[in-house]
Design a protein around this motif. Structure first.
Motif, PDB file in Angstrom:
ATOM      1  N   GLN A   1       0.816  -1.217   0.000  1.00  0.00           N
ATOM      2  CA  GLN A   1       0.000   0.000   0.000  1.00  0.00           C
ATOM      3  C   GLN A   1       0.851   1.269   0.000  1.00  0.00           C
ATOM      4  N   HIS A   2       2.055   1.204   0.551  1.00  0.00           N
ATOM      5  CA  HIS A   2       2.890   2.392   0.685  1.00  0.00           C
ATOM      6  C   HIS A   2       4.063   2.430  -0.302  1.00  0.00           C
ATOM      7  N   GLY A   3       3.939   1.725  -1.428  1.00  0.00           N
ATOM      8  CA  GLY A   3       4.917   1.853  -2.501  1.00  0.00           C
ATOM      9  C   GLY A   3       5.851   0.680  -2.694  1.00  0.00           C
ATOM     10  N   GLY A   4       5.826  -0.297  -1.783  1.00  0.00           N
ATOM     11  CA  GLY A   4       6.596  -1.519  -1.978  1.00  0.00           C
ATOM     12  C   GLY A   4       5.851  -2.426  -2.951  1.00  0.00           C
ATOM     13  N   ALA A   5       6.323  -3.651  -3.103  1.00  0.00           N
ATOM     14  CA  ALA A   5       5.669  -4.583  -4.020  1.00  0.00           C
ATOM     15  C   ALA A   5       5.793  -6.006  -3.486  1.00  0.00           C
ATOM     16  N   ALA A   6       4.801  -6.827  -3.814  1.00  0.00           N
ATOM     17  CA  ALA A   6       4.903  -8.255  -3.494  1.00  0.00           C
ATOM     18  C   ALA A   6       6.086  -8.823  -4.272  1.00  0.00           C
ATOM     19  N   HIS A   7       6.764  -9.779  -3.675  1.00  0.00           N
ATOM     20  CA  HIS A   7       7.893 -10.437  -4.339  1.00  0.00           C
ATOM     21  C   HIS A   7       7.611 -11.935  -4.308  1.00  0.00           C
ATOM     22  N   GLY A   8       6.745 -12.377  -5.189  1.00  0.00           N
ATOM     23  CA  GLY A   8       6.304 -13.763  -5.168  1.00  0.00           C
ATOM     24  C   GLY A   8       5.091 -13.919  -4.273  1.00  0.00           C
ATOM     25  N   GLU A   9       4.718 -15.152  -4.086  1.00  0.00           N
ATOM     26  CA  GLU A   9       3.525 -15.480  -3.306  1.00  0.00           C
ATOM     27  C   GLU A   9       3.888 -15.857  -1.878  1.00  0.00           C
ATOM     28  N   ALA A  10       2.890 -15.830  -1.021  1.00  0.00           N
ATOM     29  CA  ALA A  10       3.061 -16.341   0.336  1.00  0.00           C
ATOM     30  C   ALA A  10       3.295 -17.848   0.254  1.00  0.00           C
TER      31      ALA A  10
END
Length: 134
Positions: free
Chosen positions: A94-103
């Motif tokens: 939400q604050h500008g980071g990104a998912a890096h793959g799945e949980a």
């Protein structure tokens, strides 16, 4: 005296990076913070020194890794619950980071990676039964 760890990372915009980590619920030790570096506090013994590229070059005596093409490290940080893992990763996104793959849920360990504003990979991990130190 307990051992402590300080991870040193280069960031492009120190104030933006500080705002990002504060939005995730973390704070800084202002005794070790100035306009070139900030001491991000994860616990009483775990810290990240986020610093401008110029400051980082002075410590590393090399260029910071280009996180668009290279990984300098993968930082794994344990959380108190699976819910904490998900809550913080969602805040990061939400604050500008990104998912890096799945949980990933292995039963004995749940983790979910994200990248911060500078592309550093953080793997937030929850161990229902904490691993023993050897």
């Amino acid at each position: 005296m307990p051992r402590m760890i300080f991870v040193n990372l280069a960031v492009a915009d120190l104030p933006a990076s500080m705002a990002f980590w504060r939005a995730l619920g973390f704070d800084f030790n202002l005794d070790y913070t100035d306009e070139t570096a900030a001491c991000l506090v994860f616990s009483d013994t775990i810290f990240a020194m986020i610093m401008t590229h110029d400051k980082f070059r002075g410590f590393a005596q090399r260029e910071p890794a280009d996180t668009k093409t290279h990984r300098e490290a993968l930082m794994a940080l344990s959380m108190d619950s699976r819910e904490d893992v998900d809550r913080i990763v969602e805040a990061a996104i939400q604050h500008g980071g990104a998912a890096h793959g799945e949980a990933v849920d292995h039963g004995f360990m749940y983790y979910r990676p994200f990248t911060d504003l500078d592309g550093h990979v953080w793997e937030l991990t929850y161990f229902p039964a904490q691993p023993d130190a050897a």
